[in-house]
Design a protein around this motif. Sequence first.
Motif, PDB file in Angstrom:
ATOM      1  N   HIS A  84       0.826  -1.209   0.000  1.00 31.50           N
ATOM      2  CA  HIS A  84       0.000   0.000   0.000  1.00 31.50           C
ATOM      3  C   HIS A  84       0.863   1.263   0.000  1.00 31.50           C
ATOM      4  O   HIS A  84       0.417   2.315  -0.452  1.00 31.50           O
ATOM      5  N   GLN A  85       2.083   1.138   0.483  1.00 29.40           N
ATOM      6  CA  GLN A  85       2.991   2.285   0.524  1.00 29.40           C
ATOM      7  C   GLN A  85       3.812   2.408  -0.762  1.00 29.40           C
ATOM      8  O   GLN A  85       4.392   3.452  -1.030  1.00 29.40           O
ATOM      9  N   HIS A  86       3.885   1.331  -1.547  1.00 30.07           N
ATOM     10  CA  HIS A  86       4.661   1.299  -2.796  1.00 30.07           C
ATOM     11  C   HIS A  86       3.792   0.690  -3.896  1.00 30.07           C
ATOM     12  O   HIS A  86       4.109  -0.363  -4.440  1.00 30.07           O
ATOM     13  N   ILE A  87       2.722   1.365  -4.229  1.00 26.30           N
ATOM     14  CA  ILE A  87       1.704   0.794  -5.118  1.00 26.30           C
ATOM     15  C   ILE A  87       2.249   0.437  -6.498  1.00 26.30           C
ATOM     16  O   ILE A  87       1.963  -0.641  -7.012  1.00 26.30           O
ATOM     17  N   ALA A  88       3.034   1.297  -7.105  1.00 23.51           N
ATOM     18  CA  ALA A  88       3.537   1.018  -8.462  1.00 23.51           C
ATOM     19  C   ALA A  88       4.385  -0.251  -8.475  1.00 23.51           C
ATOM     20  O   ALA A  88       4.211  -1.122  -9.337  1.00 23.51           O
ATOM     21  N   GLU A  89       5.305  -0.358  -7.516  1.00 24.97           N
ATOM     22  CA  GLU A  89       6.153  -1.554  -7.425  1.00 24.97           C
ATOM     23  C   GLU A  89       5.325  -2.795  -7.133  1.00 24.97           C
ATOM     24  O   GLU A  89       5.553  -3.860  -7.699  1.00 24.97           O
ATOM     25  N   ALA A  90       4.364  -2.657  -6.228  1.00 24.45           N
ATOM     26  CA  ALA A  90       3.509  -3.783  -5.845  1.00 24.45           C
ATOM     27  C   ALA A  90       2.674  -4.266  -7.028  1.00 24.45           C
ATOM     28  O   ALA A  90       2.466  -5.463  -7.193  1.00 24.45           O
ATOM     29  N   ARG A  91       2.212  -3.348  -7.863  1.00 25.35           N
ATOM     30  CA  ARG A  91       1.432  -3.743  -9.046  1.00 25.35           C
ATOM     31  C   ARG A  91       2.292  -4.529 -10.019  1.00 25.35           C
ATOM     32  O   ARG A  91       1.846  -5.504 -10.611  1.00 25.35           O
ATOM     33  N   LYS A  92       3.550  -4.107 -10.190  1.00 20.34           N
ATOM     34  CA  LYS A  92       4.462  -4.839 -11.077  1.00 20.34           C
ATOM     35  C   LYS A  92       4.665  -6.268 -10.587  1.00 20.34           C
ATOM     36  O   LYS A  92       4.811  -7.191 -11.383  1.00 20.34           O
ATOM     37  N   LEU A  93       4.671  -6.458  -9.260  1.00 20.09           N
ATOM     38  CA  LEU A  93       4.873  -7.778  -8.670  1.00 20.09           C
ATOM     39  C   LEU A  93       3.570  -8.563  -8.512  1.00 20.09           C
ATOM     40  O   LEU A  93       3.580  -9.702  -8.061  1.00 20.09           O
ATOM     41  N   GLY A  94       2.441  -7.945  -8.865  1.00 19.15           N
ATOM     42  CA  GLY A  94       1.154  -8.626  -8.744  1.00 19.15           C
ATOM     43  C   GLY A  94       0.618  -8.688  -7.335  1.00 19.15           C
ATOM     44  O   GLY A  94      -0.180  -9.563  -7.004  1.00 19.15           O
ATOM     45  N   LEU A  95       1.030  -7.750  -6.484  1.00 18.77           N
ATOM     46  CA  LEU A  95       0.609  -7.772  -5.087  1.00 18.77           C
ATOM     47  C   LEU A  95      -0.550  -6.833  -4.781  1.00 18.77           C
ATOM     48  O   LEU A  95      -1.113  -6.874  -3.692  1.00 18.77           O
ATOM     49  N   ILE A  96      -0.893  -5.990  -5.731  1.00 19.68           N
ATOM     50  CA  ILE A  96      -2.029  -5.071  -5.588  1.00 19.68           C
ATOM     51  C   ILE A  96      -2.810  -5.126  -6.900  1.00 19.68           C
ATOM     52  O   ILE A  96      -2.221  -5.211  -7.977  1.00 19.68           O
ATOM     53  N   ALA A  97      -4.107  -5.049  -6.788  1.00 12.72           N
ATOM     54  CA  ALA A  97      -4.967  -5.100  -7.973  1.00 12.72           C
ATOM     55  C   ALA A  97      -4.682  -3.932  -8.906  1.00 12.72           C
ATOM     56  O   ALA A  97      -4.270  -2.861  -8.474  1.00 12.72           O
ATOM     57  N   GLU A  98      -4.906  -4.165 -10.183  1.00 14.73           N
ATOM     58  CA  GLU A  98      -4.761  -3.107 -11.180  1.00 14.73           C
ATOM     59  C   GLU A  98      -5.832  -2.044 -10.946  1.00 14.73           C
ATOM     60  O   GLU A  98      -6.824  -2.297 -10.261  1.00 14.73           O
ATOM     61  N   ASP A  99      -5.627  -0.875 -11.537  1.00 13.61           N
ATOM     62  CA  ASP A  99      -6.623   0.191 -11.439  1.00 13.61           C
ATOM     63  C   ASP A  99      -7.987  -0.342 -11.878  1.00 13.61           C
ATOM     64  O   ASP A  99      -8.111  -0.991 -12.906  1.00 13.61           O
ATOM     65  N   GLY A 100      -8.995  -0.085 -11.082  1.00 18.10           N
ATOM     66  CA  GLY A 100     -10.349  -0.521 -11.409  1.00 18.10           C
ATOM     67  C   GLY A 100     -10.718  -1.880 -10.861  1.00 18.10           C
ATOM     68  O   GLY A 100     -11.892  -2.254 -10.877  1.00 18.10           O
ATOM     69  N   ASP A 101      -9.746  -2.661 -10.380  1.00 17.26           N
ATOM     70  CA  ASP A 101     -10.034  -3.991  -9.836  1.00 17.26           C
ATOM     71  C   ASP A 101     -10.092  -4.025  -8.319  1.00 17.26           C
ATOM     72  O   ASP A 101     -10.461  -5.037  -7.734  1.00 17.26           O
ATOM     73  N   TRP A 102      -9.687  -2.926  -7.656  1.00 15.38           N
ATOM     74  CA  TRP A 102      -9.675  -2.904  -6.187  1.00 15.38           C
ATOM     75  C   TRP A 102     -11.111  -3.007  -5.679  1.00 15.38           C
ATOM     76  O   TRP A 102     -12.009  -2.321  -6.148  1.00 15.38           O
ATOM     77  N   HIS A 103     -11.353  -3.908  -4.753  1.00 12.18           N
ATOM     78  CA  HIS A 103     -12.657  -4.183  -4.154  1.00 12.18           C
ATOM     79  C   HIS A 103     -13.677  -4.694  -5.167  1.00 12.18           C
ATOM     80  O   HIS A 103     -14.878  -4.535  -4.976  1.00 12.18           O
TER      81      HIS A 103
END
Length: 123
Positions: A84-103
């Motif tokens: 949550h503190q490093h969203i861009a990096e986390a998205r590259k690693l597949g650890l945070i949902a892409e834009d529009g997929d959160w919740h």
Amino acid sequence: MSKPRKPIRFVSNVKANSDRLYNAMVKEWLHNDGYGLQDMIAYQRMTPIHVATCCHHERGRLNTLKFDKRFWCPTTAENSLWPHQHIAEARKLGLIAEDGDWHKAPDDVETAKIKNWMKEKGI
């Protein structure tokens, strides 16, 4: 003389039941799926072997996503906020949902099963 008032509950019975079931599921998932002594995810930048103690949700915890193991990721309490503190990096690693997929839960058979299970459990 009137009866003393009961204190207001901080957590509803439904939420307390949901949390109890969730915590039991995470504990079993961490133990049975071998995350107890596994190399932790690269994003956590830790020494190679650590014990996973909690669950990161790649898409959030809204409704069925709270119980959807497809979007769970093992982590430690100390590192659970990193995505949550490093969203861009986390998205590259597949650890945070892409834009529009959160919740947003996928509209599929697995989500339907989780919805039915939640209804059966009264949550």
